[in-house]
Scaffold this motif. Structure first.
Motif, PDB file in Angstrom:
ATOM      1  N   PHE A   1      26.951  62.430  85.129  1.00 16.93           N
ATOM      2  CA  PHE A   1      26.467  61.451  84.169  1.00 16.93           C
ATOM      3  C   PHE A   1      25.139  60.900  84.667  1.00 16.93           C
ATOM      4  O   PHE A   1      24.988  60.594  85.849  1.00 16.93           O
ATOM      5  CB  PHE A   1      27.476  60.298  84.011  1.00 16.93           C
TER       6      PHE A   1
ATOM      7  N   SER B   1      22.680  57.894  84.449  1.00 17.45           N
ATOM      8  CA  SER B   1      22.613  56.487  84.097  1.00 17.45           C
ATOM      9  C   SER B   1      21.355  55.920  84.731  1.00 17.45           C
ATOM     10  O   SER B   1      21.248  55.880  85.963  1.00 17.45           O
ATOM     11  CB  SER B   1      23.866  55.776  84.612  1.00 17.45           C
ATOM     12  N   GLY B   2      20.388  55.529  83.898  1.00 18.95           N
ATOM     13  CA  GLY B   2      19.088  55.133  84.428  1.00 18.95           C
ATOM     14  C   GLY B   2      18.453  56.335  85.095  1.00 18.95           C
ATOM     15  O   GLY B   2      18.413  57.421  84.526  1.00 18.95           O
TER      16      GLY B   2
ATOM     17  N   SER C   1      19.704  57.471  87.991  1.00 21.61           N
ATOM     18  CA  SER C   1      20.747  57.980  88.882  1.00 21.61           C
ATOM     19  C   SER C   1      21.556  59.088  88.222  1.00 21.61           C
ATOM     20  O   SER C   1      21.806  59.061  87.021  1.00 21.61           O
ATOM     21  CB  SER C   1      21.709  56.856  89.273  1.00 21.61           C
TER      22      SER C   1
ATOM     23  N   PRO D   1      30.238  55.955  83.864  1.00 25.21           N
ATOM     24  CA  PRO D   1      29.592  54.896  83.078  1.00 25.21           C
ATOM     25  C   PRO D   1      29.639  55.200  81.583  1.00 25.21           C
ATOM     26  O   PRO D   1      29.532  56.353  81.171  1.00 25.21           O
ATOM     27  CB  PRO D   1      28.142  54.910  83.587  1.00 25.21           C
ATOM     28  N   THR D   2      29.787  54.172  80.798  1.00 27.11           N
ATOM     29  CA  THR D   2      29.793  54.360  79.341  1.00 27.11           C
ATOM     30  C   THR D   2      28.381  54.312  78.766  1.00 27.11           C
ATOM     31  O   THR D   2      28.181  54.631  77.607  1.00 27.11           O
ATOM     32  CB  THR D   2      30.654  53.281  78.659  1.00 27.11           C
ATOM     33  N   SER D   3      27.426  53.919  79.579  1.00 26.53           N
ATOM     34  CA  SER D   3      26.048  53.794  79.096  1.00 26.53           C
ATOM     35  C   SER D   3      25.170  54.977  79.503  1.00 26.53           C
ATOM     36  O   SER D   3      23.960  54.889  79.453  1.00 26.53           O
ATOM     37  CB  SER D   3      25.429  52.506  79.640  1.00 26.53           C
ATOM     38  N   ALA D   4      25.765  56.080  79.894  1.00 32.25           N
ATOM     39  CA  ALA D   4      24.978  57.245  80.319  1.00 32.25           C
ATOM     40  C   ALA D   4      24.185  57.798  79.145  1.00 32.25           C
ATOM     41  O   ALA D   4      24.654  57.813  78.014  1.00 32.25           O
ATOM     42  CB  ALA D   4      25.900  58.322  80.873  1.00 32.25           C
ATOM     43  N   TRP D   5      22.982  58.251  79.428  1.00 28.96           N
ATOM     44  CA  TRP D   5      22.151  58.839  78.374  1.00 28.96           C
ATOM     45  C   TRP D   5      22.262  60.357  78.339  1.00 28.96           C
ATOM     46  O   TRP D   5      21.804  61.007  77.408  1.00 28.96           O
ATOM     47  CB  TRP D   5      20.691  58.391  78.511  1.00 28.96           C
TER      48      TRP D   5
ATOM     49  N   ALA E   1      25.214  63.534  79.738  1.00 28.48           N
ATOM     50  CA  ALA E   1      26.416  63.917  80.477  1.00 28.48           C
ATOM     51  C   ALA E   1      26.551  65.430  80.423  1.00 28.48           C
ATOM     52  O   ALA E   1      26.209  66.056  79.418  1.00 28.48           O
ATOM     53  CB  ALA E   1      27.649  63.253  79.875  1.00 28.48           C
TER      54      ALA E   1
END
Length: 186
Positions: free
Chosen positions: A14, A16-17, A19, A45-49, A51
């Protein structure tokens, strides 16, 4: 939706930002868990841009923790998933080594990522096999995906409202809420 594809190994990455976070699934191989100590998928994370996920099928007999997918090259800048086989991987490995590029495992996923790192999209004129793959290049901030010229390994995808999803089978896409089962006339 893709469990039937294989239960030898399962992995997720995933974004995220800036990372990249790696996670295990219920079918992640014990050798991978012992070496990499990955948290479970429920902690993703649920906010991943972005996956990426991968399942290793039943035609393989061994699971090598260093070839676990999604695979990250040694720079951490190229991540990839590969379905299939690169028939000329030993030839590509020799070309990479002749250019001074070290191979840790010599596995096909490592050869794919290091070949992409060296030749970029030009790898398509160099690789032979039955494959579909997706590479995320953090350096260029781009996704590069391809399948073999004859479509032996399928690559299904959809691109809707700023979301891109892909799978090796349609059922992998039909489980997503933004994917319609209706055929597009275009």
């Amino acid at each position: 939706k893709m469990k039937h594809r294989g239960r030898l190994d399962e992995g997720y990455s995933f974004f995220s930002g800036d990372s990249v976070l790696a996670f295990s699934g219920k079918d992640t191989h014990s050798a991978v868990l012992n070496k990499k100590n990955l948290p479970g998928l429920s902690e993703a994370p649920t906010s991943a841009w972005l996956a990426m996920g991968h399942r290793l099928g039943g035609i393989f007999s061994d699971v090598h923790p260093d070839e676990h997918q999604p695979f990250s090259d040694d720079s951490g800048q190229i991540l990839a998933v590969l379905d299939g086989e690169i028939f000329n991987s030993s030839q590509l490995a020799k070309e990479l080594q002749d250019k001074g590029i070290q191979l840790e495992t010599g596995g096909q996923i490592e050869i794919l990522t290091k070949s992409y790192r060296l030749w970029g999209e030009g790898i398509l004129s160099r690789i032979d096999g039955s494959f579909s793959f997706l590479i995320y290049d953090q350096r260029e901030k781009k996704v590069f995906a391809a399948r073999d010229p004859f479509g032996i390994k399928p690559f299904y995808y959809c691109h809707e409202e700023g979301i891109f999803a892909f799978a090796s089978e349609l059922k992998g896409l039909f489980g997503l809420p933004f994917v319609s089962k209706k055929m597009s006339k275009s």
